[in-house]
Design a protein around this motif. Structure first.
Motif, PDB file in Angstrom:
ATOM      1  N   ARG A  43       0.870  -1.189   0.000  1.00  0.00           N
ATOM      2  CA  ARG A  43       0.000   0.000   0.000  1.00  0.00           C
ATOM      3  C   ARG A  43       0.893   1.220   0.000  1.00  0.00           C
ATOM      4  N   ILE A  44       0.536   2.260  -0.740  1.00  0.00           N
ATOM      5  CA  ILE A  44       1.343   3.473  -0.713  1.00  0.00           C
ATOM      6  C   ILE A  44       1.399   3.984   0.721  1.00  0.00           C
ATOM      7  N   ALA A  45       2.535   4.585   1.060  1.00  0.00           N
ATOM      8  CA  ALA A  45       2.737   5.080   2.417  1.00  0.00           C
ATOM      9  C   ALA A  45       1.908   6.327   2.660  1.00  0.00           C
ATOM     10  N   SER A  46       1.736   6.613   3.932  1.00  0.00           N
ATOM     11  CA  SER A  46       1.046   7.852   4.265  1.00  0.00           C
ATOM     12  C   SER A  46       1.967   9.017   3.950  1.00  0.00           C
ATOM     13  N   GLY A  47       1.480  10.177   4.128  1.00  0.00           N
ATOM     14  CA  GLY A  47       2.191  11.370   3.693  1.00  0.00           C
ATOM     15  C   GLY A  47       1.222  12.180   2.862  1.00  0.00           C
ATOM     16  N   LEU A  48       0.226  11.506   2.349  1.00  0.00           N
ATOM     17  CA  LEU A  48      -0.875  12.181   1.675  1.00  0.00           C
ATOM     18  C   LEU A  48      -1.968  12.395   2.714  1.00  0.00           C
ATOM     19  N   PRO A  49      -2.682  13.479   2.669  1.00  0.00           N
ATOM     20  CA  PRO A  49      -3.704  13.731   3.681  1.00  0.00           C
ATOM     21  C   PRO A  49      -4.847  12.728   3.591  1.00  0.00           C
ATOM     22  N   HIS A  50      -5.383  12.358   4.750  1.00  0.00           N
ATOM     23  CA  HIS A  50      -6.525  11.439   4.774  1.00  0.00           C
ATOM     24  C   HIS A  50      -7.702  12.093   4.044  1.00  0.00           C
ATOM     25  N   GLY A  51      -8.321  11.335   3.162  1.00  0.00           N
ATOM     26  CA  GLY A  51      -9.427  11.868   2.368  1.00  0.00           C
ATOM     27  C   GLY A  51      -8.961  12.632   1.145  1.00  0.00           C
ATOM     28  N   GLY A  52      -7.631  12.762   0.977  1.00  0.00           N
ATOM     29  CA  GLY A  52      -7.099  13.502  -0.161  1.00  0.00           C
ATOM     30  C   GLY A  52      -7.111  12.670  -1.422  1.00  0.00           C
ATOM     31  N   GLU A  53      -7.161  13.341  -2.548  1.00  0.00           N
ATOM     32  CA  GLU A  53      -7.144  12.681  -3.853  1.00  0.00           C
ATOM     33  C   GLU A  53      -5.726  12.738  -4.411  1.00  0.00           C
ATOM     34  N   LEU A  54      -5.263  11.639  -4.981  1.00  0.00           N
ATOM     35  CA  LEU A  54      -3.913  11.575  -5.548  1.00  0.00           C
ATOM     36  C   LEU A  54      -3.703  12.629  -6.629  1.00  0.00           C
ATOM     37  N   GLU A  55      -4.749  12.904  -7.374  1.00  0.00           N
ATOM     38  CA  GLU A  55      -4.666  13.848  -8.481  1.00  0.00           C
ATOM     39  C   GLU A  55      -4.161  15.227  -8.032  1.00  0.00           C
ATOM     40  N   PHE A  56      -4.449  15.605  -6.774  1.00  0.00           N
ATOM     41  CA  PHE A  56      -4.106  16.948  -6.301  1.00  0.00           C
ATOM     42  C   PHE A  56      -2.861  16.979  -5.417  1.00  0.00           C
ATOM     43  N   ALA A  57      -2.213  15.836  -5.222  1.00  0.00           N
ATOM     44  CA  ALA A  57      -1.005  15.788  -4.394  1.00  0.00           C
ATOM     45  C   ALA A  57       0.185  16.347  -5.163  1.00  0.00           C
ATOM     46  N   ASP A  58       1.119  16.971  -4.423  1.00  0.00           N
ATOM     47  CA  ASP A  58       2.324  17.460  -5.088  1.00  0.00           C
ATOM     48  C   ASP A  58       3.247  16.284  -5.411  1.00  0.00           C
ATOM     49  N   GLN A  59       4.164  16.502  -6.329  1.00  0.00           N
ATOM     50  CA  GLN A  59       4.994  15.419  -6.857  1.00  0.00           C
ATOM     51  C   GLN A  59       5.932  14.829  -5.802  1.00  0.00           C
ATOM     52  N   ILE A  60       6.472  15.651  -4.921  1.00  0.00           N
ATOM     53  CA  ILE A  60       7.399  15.156  -3.906  1.00  0.00           C
ATOM     54  C   ILE A  60       6.668  14.259  -2.912  1.00  0.00           C
ATOM     55  N   THR A  61       5.522  14.717  -2.426  1.00  0.00           N
ATOM     56  CA  THR A  61       4.748  13.915  -1.474  1.00  0.00           C
ATOM     57  C   THR A  61       4.325  12.602  -2.106  1.00  0.00           C
ATOM     58  N   LEU A  62       3.884  12.651  -3.358  1.00  0.00           N
ATOM     59  CA  LEU A  62       3.451  11.439  -4.041  1.00  0.00           C
ATOM     60  C   LEU A  62       4.627  10.488  -4.258  1.00  0.00           C
ATOM     61  N   GLY A  63       5.776  11.017  -4.621  1.00  0.00           N
ATOM     62  CA  GLY A  63       6.972  10.192  -4.787  1.00  0.00           C
ATOM     63  C   GLY A  63       7.375   9.520  -3.486  1.00  0.00           C
ATOM     64  N   ARG A  64       7.338  10.260  -2.367  1.00  0.00           N
ATOM     65  CA  ARG A  64       7.680   9.687  -1.058  1.00  0.00           C
ATOM     66  C   ARG A  64       6.657   8.631  -0.642  1.00  0.00           C
ATOM     67  N   ALA A  65       5.401   8.873  -0.962  1.00  0.00           N
ATOM     68  CA  ALA A  65       4.363   7.892  -0.621  1.00  0.00           C
ATOM     69  C   ALA A  65       4.609   6.573  -1.354  1.00  0.00           C
ATOM     70  N   LEU A  66       5.027   6.658  -2.614  1.00  0.00           N
ATOM     71  CA  LEU A  66       5.325   5.434  -3.370  1.00  0.00           C
ATOM     72  C   LEU A  66       6.579   4.747  -2.836  1.00  0.00           C
ATOM     73  N   ASP A  67       7.629   5.539  -2.530  1.00  0.00           N
ATOM     74  CA  ASP A  67       8.865   4.954  -2.013  1.00  0.00           C
ATOM     75  C   ASP A  67       8.661   4.289  -0.652  1.00  0.00           C
ATOM     76  N   GLY A  68       7.728   4.821   0.154  1.00  0.00           N
ATOM     77  CA  GLY A  68       7.504   4.295   1.501  1.00  0.00           C
ATOM     78  C   GLY A  68       6.339   3.323   1.606  1.00  0.00           C
ATOM     79  N   ARG A  69       5.948   2.716   0.497  1.00  0.00           N
ATOM     80  CA  ARG A  69       4.812   1.796   0.535  1.00  0.00           C
ATOM     81  C   ARG A  69       5.093   0.625   1.465  1.00  0.00           C
ATOM     82  N   ARG A  70       4.025   0.017   1.987  1.00  0.00           N
ATOM     83  CA  ARG A  70       4.157  -1.082   2.935  1.00  0.00           C
ATOM     84  C   ARG A  70       3.258  -2.229   2.535  1.00  0.00           C
ATOM     85  N   GLU A  71       3.602  -3.412   3.006  1.00  0.00           N
ATOM     86  CA  GLU A  71       2.810  -4.589   2.679  1.00  0.00           C
ATOM     87  C   GLU A  71       1.498  -4.555   3.424  1.00  0.00           C
ATOM     88  N   LEU A  72       0.420  -5.009   2.777  1.00  0.00           N
ATOM     89  CA  LEU A  72      -0.891  -5.063   3.434  1.00  0.00           C
ATOM     90  C   LEU A  72      -1.086  -6.415   4.084  1.00  0.00           C
TER      91      LEU A  72
END
Length: 196
Positions: free
Chosen positions: A167-196
């Motif tokens: 699962r992508i890591a947190s760092g994106l706001p709860h209830g937030g849409e990926l479409e509106f996230a900034d590139q750095i936050t989205l990149g960190r969320a992908l790098d910090g993904r965790r197993e479900l």
């Protein structure tokens, strides 16, 4: 409707994120612009459904049977990122950090709205995991109640097929849409993904 300007405002206001004031401003801009611009804009909108379709493999928008991501031999077919909508895919692509392929659900589980497992076609995803030798499925649904429910459902459905489900890591706001996230936050969320 007898008033073409009012009709244009009404149609523009139906677009997501466009209120009546913005629609009015856009309509006046189009009316004041070169008539060739208005004709080109109208023709582009009129032809969009004929020219663009869903990718046969992943569900992204495409001009050909396969989208540019699926057709790119440099992408890692062993890592599959599952997103809710095409704008989420586009947001992840903008981050430049993901080099695998995608799977677009086009819906999220929302039982109160009558959207159940059939709406997300998990069988098509399972088929891809089995047939394409997928090692990891990254679930990048929104961090909302519907997104979390969908992520858990996908993890349970995919576990028997041997692919790691993360699962992508947190760092994106709860209830937030990926479409509106900034590139750095989205990149960190992908790098910090965790197993479900």
């Amino acid at each position: 409707m007898d008033d073409p300007l009012a009709e244009l405002v009404m149609l523009l206001a139906r677009l997501p994120g466009i209120g009546e004031r913005t629609a009015t401003r856009l309509a006046h801009y189009v009316l004041g612009a070169d008539p060739q611009y208005a004709a080109a804009l109208g023709a582009s909108i009129a032809q969009i459904h004929e020219r663009v379709r869903h990718c046969e493999r992943c569900g992204n928008w495409a001009l050909d049977p396969l989208c540019r991501v699926c057709a790119d031999p440099r992408r890692d077919p062993g890592v599959l990122c599952v997103v809710a909508r095409v704008p989420d895919l586009a947001a992840i692509e903008k981050s430049g950090t993901f080099r695998g392929r995608y799977h677009v659900l086009h819906a999220l589980l929302a039982p109160l709205d009558g959207i159940g497992p059939d709406a997300i076609d998990v069988d098509r995803l399972i088929t891809r995991v089995r047939e394409e030798g997928v090692r990891e499925v990254v679930v990048a649904t929104p961090l909302s109640v519907e997104g979390e429910a969908t992520a858990l459902y996908l993890a349970q459905s995919l576990k028997p097929f041997g692919a790691r489900v993360s699962r992508i890591a947190s760092g994106l706001p709860h209830g937030g849409e990926l479409e509106f996230a900034d590139q750095i936050t989205l990149g960190r969320a992908l790098d910090g993904r965790r197993e479900l």
